[in-house]
Motif scaffolding. Structure first.
Motif, short mmCIF file in Angstrom:
data_model
loop_
_atom_site.label_atom_id
_atom_site.label_comp_id
_atom_site.label_asym_id
_atom_site.label_seq_id
_atom_site.Cartn_x
_atom_site.Cartn_y
_atom_site.Cartn_z
N VAL A 1 0.83 -1.21 0.00
CA VAL A 1 0.00 0.00 0.00
C VAL A 1 0.86 1.25 0.00
CG1 VAL A 1 -1.75 1.33 1.25
CG2 VAL A 1 -1.88 -1.17 1.20
N TYR A 2 1.89 1.25 0.88
CA TYR A 2 2.75 2.41 1.01
C TYR A 2 4.18 2.06 0.60
CZ TYR A 2 -1.13 3.91 3.94
OH TYR A 2 -2.38 4.23 4.40
N GLU A 3 4.90 3.05 0.15
CA GLU A 3 6.31 2.84 -0.19
C GLU A 3 7.13 2.90 1.10
OE1 GLU A 3 9.56 5.27 -2.60
OE2 GLU A 3 7.98 4.50 -3.88
N ASP A 4 7.17 1.77 1.80
CA ASP A 4 7.92 1.63 3.05
C ASP A 4 9.33 1.19 2.69
OD1 ASP A 4 9.10 0.77 5.39
OD2 ASP A 4 7.30 -0.19 6.17
N PRO A 5 10.31 2.11 2.64
CA PRO A 5 11.65 1.77 2.15
C PRO A 5 12.31 0.60 2.88
CG PRO A 5 11.42 4.14 2.31
CD PRO A 5 10.21 3.54 2.97
N ASP A 6 12.20 0.58 4.21
CA ASP A 6 12.89 -0.46 4.97
C ASP A 6 12.31 -1.85 4.69
OD1 ASP A 6 14.65 1.30 6.14
OD2 ASP A 6 13.34 1.71 7.83
N ARG A 7 10.98 -1.93 4.68
CA ARG A 7 10.36 -3.24 4.45
C ARG A 7 10.57 -3.71 3.01
NH1 ARG A 7 4.31 -4.11 6.54
NH2 ARG A 7 5.37 -3.38 8.42
N ILE A 8 10.43 -2.80 2.06
CA ILE A 8 10.65 -3.17 0.66
C ILE A 8 12.10 -3.57 0.44
CG2 ILE A 8 10.65 -2.31 -1.71
CD1 ILE A 8 8.33 -0.43 -0.83
N PHE A 9 13.01 -2.80 1.02
CA PHE A 9 14.44 -3.08 0.87
C PHE A 9 14.78 -4.46 1.42
CE2 PHE A 9 18.80 -2.52 2.74
CZ PHE A 9 19.48 -2.62 1.53
N ARG A 10 14.19 -4.79 2.58
CA ARG A 10 14.44 -6.12 3.18
C ARG A 10 13.95 -7.21 2.23
NH1 ARG A 10 11.33 -9.28 7.20
NH2 ARG A 10 12.72 -10.89 7.97
N ALA A 11 12.77 -7.02 1.63
CA ALA A 11 12.24 -8.01 0.70
C ALA A 11 13.16 -8.18 -0.51
CB ALA A 11 10.83 -7.61 0.25
N LEU A 12 13.67 -7.06 -1.03
CA LEU A 12 14.58 -7.13 -2.18
C LEU A 12 15.87 -7.86 -1.82
CD1 LEU A 12 14.04 -3.52 -3.58
CD2 LEU A 12 13.26 -5.65 -4.63
N ARG A 13 16.38 -7.59 -0.62
CA ARG A 13 17.58 -8.28 -0.17
C ARG A 13 17.36 -9.78 -0.06
NH1 ARG A 13 19.23 -6.09 5.36
NH2 ARG A 13 20.51 -7.97 5.25
N TYR B 1 8.91 -4.38 -6.79
CA TYR B 1 7.69 -4.15 -6.01
C TYR B 1 6.74 -3.24 -6.76
CZ TYR B 1 8.86 0.63 -4.72
OH TYR B 1 9.12 1.97 -4.77
N LEU B 2 5.48 -3.32 -6.38
CA LEU B 2 4.42 -2.49 -6.96
C LEU B 2 3.62 -1.85 -5.83
CD1 LEU B 2 2.83 -4.84 -9.66
CD2 LEU B 2 4.03 -2.70 -10.12
N ALA C 1 14.20 -5.05 -12.56
CA ALA C 1 13.68 -5.02 -11.19
C ALA C 1 12.92 -3.71 -10.98
CB ALA C 1 14.81 -5.15 -10.18
N PRO C 2 11.61 -3.71 -11.18
CA PRO C 2 10.84 -2.47 -11.02
C PRO C 2 10.88 -1.94 -9.60
CG PRO C 2 9.38 -4.38 -11.23
CD PRO C 2 10.76 -4.86 -11.53
N MET C 3 11.35 -0.69 -9.44
CA MET C 3 11.42 -0.07 -8.11
C MET C 3 11.63 1.42 -8.28
SD MET C 3 15.27 -1.17 -6.88
CE MET C 3 15.12 -2.85 -7.51
N SER C 4 11.41 2.16 -7.21
CA SER C 4 11.58 3.61 -7.25
C SER C 4 13.05 3.99 -7.10
CB SER C 4 10.78 4.27 -6.12
OG SER C 4 11.39 3.98 -4.88
N GLY C 5 13.36 5.24 -7.42
CA GLY C 5 14.72 5.73 -7.26
C GLY C 5 15.17 5.70 -5.81
N ALA C 6 14.23 5.95 -4.87
CA ALA C 6 14.58 5.96 -3.44
C ALA C 6 15.05 4.59 -2.98
CB ALA C 6 13.38 6.41 -2.61
N ILE C 7 14.36 3.55 -3.44
CA ILE C 7 14.74 2.19 -3.06
C ILE C 7 16.06 1.81 -3.74
CG2 ILE C 7 14.07 -0.23 -3.11
CD1 ILE C 7 12.40 1.49 -1.23
N ALA C 8 16.23 2.21 -5.00
CA ALA C 8 17.47 1.90 -5.71
C ALA C 8 18.67 2.53 -5.00
CB ALA C 8 17.38 2.42 -7.15
N ARG C 9 18.52 3.76 -4.52
CA ARG C 9 19.62 4.42 -3.80
C ARG C 9 19.95 3.69 -2.50
NH1 ARG C 9 16.95 8.94 -5.89
NH2 ARG C 9 15.70 9.21 -4.02
N LYS C 10 18.91 3.18 -1.83
CA LYS C 10 19.12 2.45 -0.59
C LYS C 10 19.91 1.17 -0.84
CE LYS C 10 16.51 1.30 3.59
NZ LYS C 10 16.96 2.42 4.40
#
Length: 209
Positions: free
Chosen positions: A83-95, A101-102, A123-132
Motif C-alpha cells: 500500500v505504502y512505499e515503506d523503504p525499509d520493508r521493501i528493501f528487506r524483501a529485495l535483499r 515491487y508495486l 527489477a521495477p522499483m523507485s529511485g529511493a529504493i534503488a539508492r538504498k
C-alpha cells in the motif's frame, strides 16, 4: 504465456490484479491465494513463473513467505505488492530475493509493464529504493574490507563468539588465558569499528552469511 500467481488477502485487490493479468495477451493468472500459508501449500504444485505477493498478509507476512517460497521454487520471480512505499520493508524483501515491487495504486498498464520488466531481467522499483540498495552494497564492501583485516586466530575467536561461547570457554578451547582472549577481542573490536560483543557478531555475521 507467462504463468502468474497472486497472494493477496484483500479480495477486491486480488480480483482486480487477476482481471488486469487475464486481460493481457502474454500473461495468465493460474491461481490466487489469500494467505502466505495457503500460498506455500498451493504454489509449489502450480509452479507459477511470477508471483505478485502482498507484503502485509495476515499471519505469516509476505516477506517471510517470500523466503520460504524461494526455497521451494528457486526460479520463481516475486514482485512485492504494498500500500505504502515503506523503504525499509521493501528493501528487506529485495535483499531476500524479491524481483521488485508495486504499489497497490499502480495503474493497470504499469502492473503489466512491471511483469514484463521482471521477465526481461529487470527489477521495477523507485529511485529511493534503488539508492538504498546502492548504499547497502557500498557498506557491505566496507564490512568485507574490515573483516579481511582479522587474523586467522581472531576469526577463530569470533567464530566461537558467534556460536555463543563465553570468554572462558574460548580460552579453554584454545588452551590460552582469559587475558589472551580479551586481547584478541579488543583487536577484533578495533578492526571492525565496534564497541560491543553484539555489534561484532552482527557485523561479522553479515559476511559469514
Amino acid at each position: 504465456m507467462t504463468k502468474i500467481a497472486i497472494v493477496e488477502d484483500n479480495k477486491t485487490t486480488r480480483e482486480g490484479l487477476e482481471k488486469i493479468i487475464n486481460l493481457s495477451s502474454s500473461c495468465r493468472c493460474i491461481c490466487t491465494c489469500s494467505t502466505a500459508e495457503e500460498a506455500l501449500r498451493v504454489l509449489p504444485q502450480q509452479k507459477p513463473e511470477i508471483v505478485l505477493m502482498d507484503i502485509q498478509l495476515p499471519g505469516m507476512s509476505g516477506v517471510e513467505c517470500l523466503t520460504k517460497l524461494k526455497e521451494l521454487l528457486p526460479a520463481v520471480q516475486v514482485i512485492m505488492v504494498t500500500v505504502y512505499e515503506d523503504p525499509d520493508r521493501i528493501f528487506r524483501a529485495l535483499r531476500l530475493g524479491a524481483s521488485g515491487y508495486l504499489l497497490k495504486r499502480t495503474a493497470p498498464e504499469n502492473v503489466l509493464n512491471a511483469i514484463a520488466e521482471v521477465q526481461q531481467g529487470g527489477a521495477p522499483m523507485s529511485g529511493a529504493i534503488a539508492r538504498k540498495i546502492v548504499a547497502y552494497f557500498r557498506d557491505q564492501e566496507n564490512v568485507n574490507s574490515e573483516v579481511e583485516k582479522l587474523t586467522a586466530r581472531e576469526r577463530e575467536v569470533l567464530d566461537l563468539v558467534v556460536l555463543g561461547f563465553s570468554n572462558k570457554e574460548i580460552a579453554d578451547r584454545f588452551d590460552v588465558t582469559l587475558d589472551a582472549v580479551r586481547w584478541h577481542l579488543k583487536h577484533i573490536y578495533l578492526k571492525l569499528h565496534v564497541h560491543t560483543r553484539t555489534e561484532a557478531v552482527l557485523k561479522y555475521s553479515r559476511v559469514r552469511d
